[in-house]
Design an enzyme around this catalytic site. Structure first.
Site, PDB file in Angstrom:
ATOM      1  N   LYS A 173       0.876  -1.110   0.064  1.00 24.61           N
ATOM      2  CA  LYS A 173      -0.005   0.054   0.040  1.00 24.61           C
ATOM      3  C   LYS A 173       0.712   1.159  -0.062  1.00 24.61           C
ATOM      4  O   LYS A 173       1.404   1.593   1.024  1.00 24.61           O
ATOM      5  CB  LYS A 173      -0.972  -0.095   1.313  1.00 24.61           C
ATOM      6  CG  LYS A 173      -2.064   1.290   0.910  1.00 24.61           C
ATOM      7  CD  LYS A 173      -2.282   1.751   2.354  1.00 24.61           C
ATOM      8  CE  LYS A 173      -1.604   2.980   2.504  1.00 24.61           C
ATOM      9  NZ  LYS A 173      -1.886   4.359   1.593  1.00 24.61           N
ATOM     10  N   CYS A 282      12.656  11.538   7.773  1.00 25.84           N
ATOM     11  CA  CYS A 282      12.413  11.227   9.119  1.00 25.84           C
ATOM     12  C   CYS A 282      13.675  11.427   9.738  1.00 25.84           C
ATOM     13  O   CYS A 282      13.546  11.768  11.331  1.00 25.84           O
ATOM     14  CB  CYS A 282      11.569   9.856   9.386  1.00 25.84           C
ATOM     15  SG  CYS A 282      12.374   8.622   8.367  1.00 25.84           S
ATOM     16  N   GLU A 382       8.528  17.225  15.093  1.00 20.54           N
ATOM     17  CA  GLU A 382       8.869  16.944  13.792  1.00 20.54           C
ATOM     18  C   GLU A 382       8.289  17.967  12.630  1.00 20.54           C
ATOM     19  O   GLU A 382       7.039  17.799  12.771  1.00 20.54           O
ATOM     20  CB  GLU A 382       8.829  15.633  13.284  1.00 20.54           C
ATOM     21  CG  GLU A 382       9.273  15.032  11.918  1.00 20.54           C
ATOM     22  CD  GLU A 382       9.033  13.579  11.763  1.00 20.54           C
ATOM     23  OE1 GLU A 382       9.994  13.069  11.171  1.00 20.54           O
ATOM     24  OE2 GLU A 382       8.080  13.193  11.791  1.00 20.54           O
TER      25      GLU A 382
END
Length: 476
Positions: A173, A282, A382
């Protein structure tokens, strides 16, 4: 072009399938903000079909030989190298990656994940014997792979290559926000001759396809790269079926410039590392920790580096930074820049709005804040954009304390010409990967996080072993 032909289809059981009951989702070019196509949006019933195909294919593929899997991965690797420009162009369209960066990093590193897994597979011992006890490593089963929009192809190969090397079957996905490289990859897998059902793709949202895969009783493992929030939802959905969950999630990585570092080199490299891929990584080192008495010097070097970044049309080879990949993320970055200003951090360069001369597209100014305190939002949350927080420290001990003062623990950097000192500091940072003096990327190095940055590891032999179960055979 394959991405327009296949956008309304899923790849299930070795064939492209059109499903009349599937709704559609728009795909937006972030440089122009225009809708450039649509993709089919799957639901639980489509997931059921893909999982059934993967389950059906698993018994035979799990028993395939190492040479057979090596040959398959070799064909996949060759086709990816052959079609590299097609993938690079798709990445420009779907997420706004600068074409030069797409070619040099996004596509080439994705190919490297496959090559590394071939190397690992060739040398891996699936059965070891100690006395009369054998330890066998066996494929875990059907794997759901949930990949993000920021490194779309790179994360697909980081998961699919070890899963296939292990003998698993997969349902992918990809992010619905950057789906075109995934469609190209599914066609590549088909053209490489992958057995029907070994690789399947269902597009759709996390709320529908991601949730259905995570909770599916016939899925043995879920591997997700995404936000910490998404990782938590996947783990919660997976818990009742007691499946393995591997999560590579968020980060707020520190970059400690020790007082003996070469600041003329370390600061510019640190700015560019933090803003690589428009800061949408990230593990990006977005907190630069520097000695308080050298703050002015750092601000000057950082500002000059940021001003030299060329923001603009991602199709132009001279562009070094394209747009943020989607509207929601662009608005998030603007909100966080506003928060930095409101909380009293000193804006060194950049700021709110688009760079001068750009009146449309999700373009953001490379932004640097200084005098950032550990309790500010821009130091704790973040941001996922080209925003760097420069944080002063008094001494080495305080630098380590600030570095570890985060819920995350994915990456970290340390700069010092003294190897022993750098290693000592690296050993005290609570993160899954620490870089000393900006080393070259290593596709064999274990990648994953501590704390809210996730569970499990990717890349190299560590990535392969996540897709394996361990069986002891006594009296062997």
């Amino acid at each position: 072009m394959i991405i327009t032909e296949r956008g309304t289809q899923f790849y299930i059981g070795g064939e492209w399938q059109e499903h009349a009951d599937a709704t559609s989702l728009p795909v937006v070019d972030p440089a122009s903000e225009r809708v450039i196509g649509h993709i089919a949006a799957g639901e639980a019933n489509h997931v059921d079909l893909a999982v059934a195909a993967a389950r059906k294919a698993f018994p035979a593929f799990s028993q395939s030989s190492v040479p057979e899997r090596l040959e398959l991965l070799g064909r996949v690797h060759s086709l990816l190298k052959e079609r590299a420009e097609l993938f690079a162009e798709a990445l420009v369209m779907e997420m706004g990656a600068a074409i030069s960066f797409a070619r040099a990093s996004q596509v080439s590193f994705a190919a490297e994940h496959i090559r590394v897994q071939m190397e690992v597979l060739e040398n891996y011992r699936f059965v070891t014997v100690d006395g009369r006890t054998a330890t066998a490593k066996e494929p875990i089963g059907v794997c759901a792979l949930i990949t993000p929009w920021n490194w779309p192809l790179y994360q697909i190969t980081a998961k699919a290559a070890p899963a296939i090397a292990a003998g698993c079957t997969v349902v992918l996905k990809p992010s619905e926000l950057s789906p075109y490289s995934a469609l190209l990859f599914a066609q590549l897998m088909h053209d490489a001759g992958i057995p029907p059902g070994v690789f399947n793709l269902v597009n759709g949202t996390g709320e529908s396809v991601g949730a259905a895969l995570s909770s599916h009783p016939e899925v043995d493992m879920t591997s997700i790269t995404g936000s910490t929030r998404a990782g938590v939802l996947v783990a919660q959905a997976a818990a009742p079926t007691v499946k393995r969950v591997v999560q590579e999630l968020g980060g707020k990585s520190p970059n400690i410039l020790l007082d003996d570092a070469d600041f003329a080199e370390a600061v510019p490299k640190g700015v560019l590392a933090g803003m690589r891929n428009v800061g949408q990584s990230c593990s990006a080192p977005t907190r630069m920790l520097v000695p308080a008495h050298r703050l002015a010097e750092v601000e000057d070097l950082a500002s000059k580096t940021a001003h030299a970044i060329r923001v603009g049309d991602p199709r132009d080879p001279a562009t070094t930074m394209g747009p943020i990949a989607n509207r929601a993320q662009y608005e998030r970055v603007q909100t966080m820049i506003s928060a930095g200003i409101d909380e009293g951090a000193r804006l060194v360069c950049g700021g709110l709005g688009r760079p001068a001369g750009l009146d449309r597209g999700f373009f953001t100014q490379p932004t640097i804040f200084s005098e950032v305190q550990p309790d500010m939002r821009i130091a704790r949350e973040e941001i996922f954009g080209p925003v760097l927080a420069v944080m002063p420290y008094r001494d080495e001990e305080e630098a380590i304390t600030i570095a570890n003062d985060t819920v995350y623990g994915l990456g970290a950097h340390v700069q010092s010409p003294d190897p022993e000192r750098a290693r000592r500091v690296a050993a005290r940072i609570r993160a899954g990967q620490v870089h000393i003096n900006y080393p070259a990327w290593d596709g064999t190095a274990a990648f994953g996080g501590y704390k809210h940055s996730g569970n499990g590891r990717e890349y190299g032999v560590h990535g392969l072993e996540e897709y394996l179960e361990t069986k002891s055979i006594l009296g062997y």
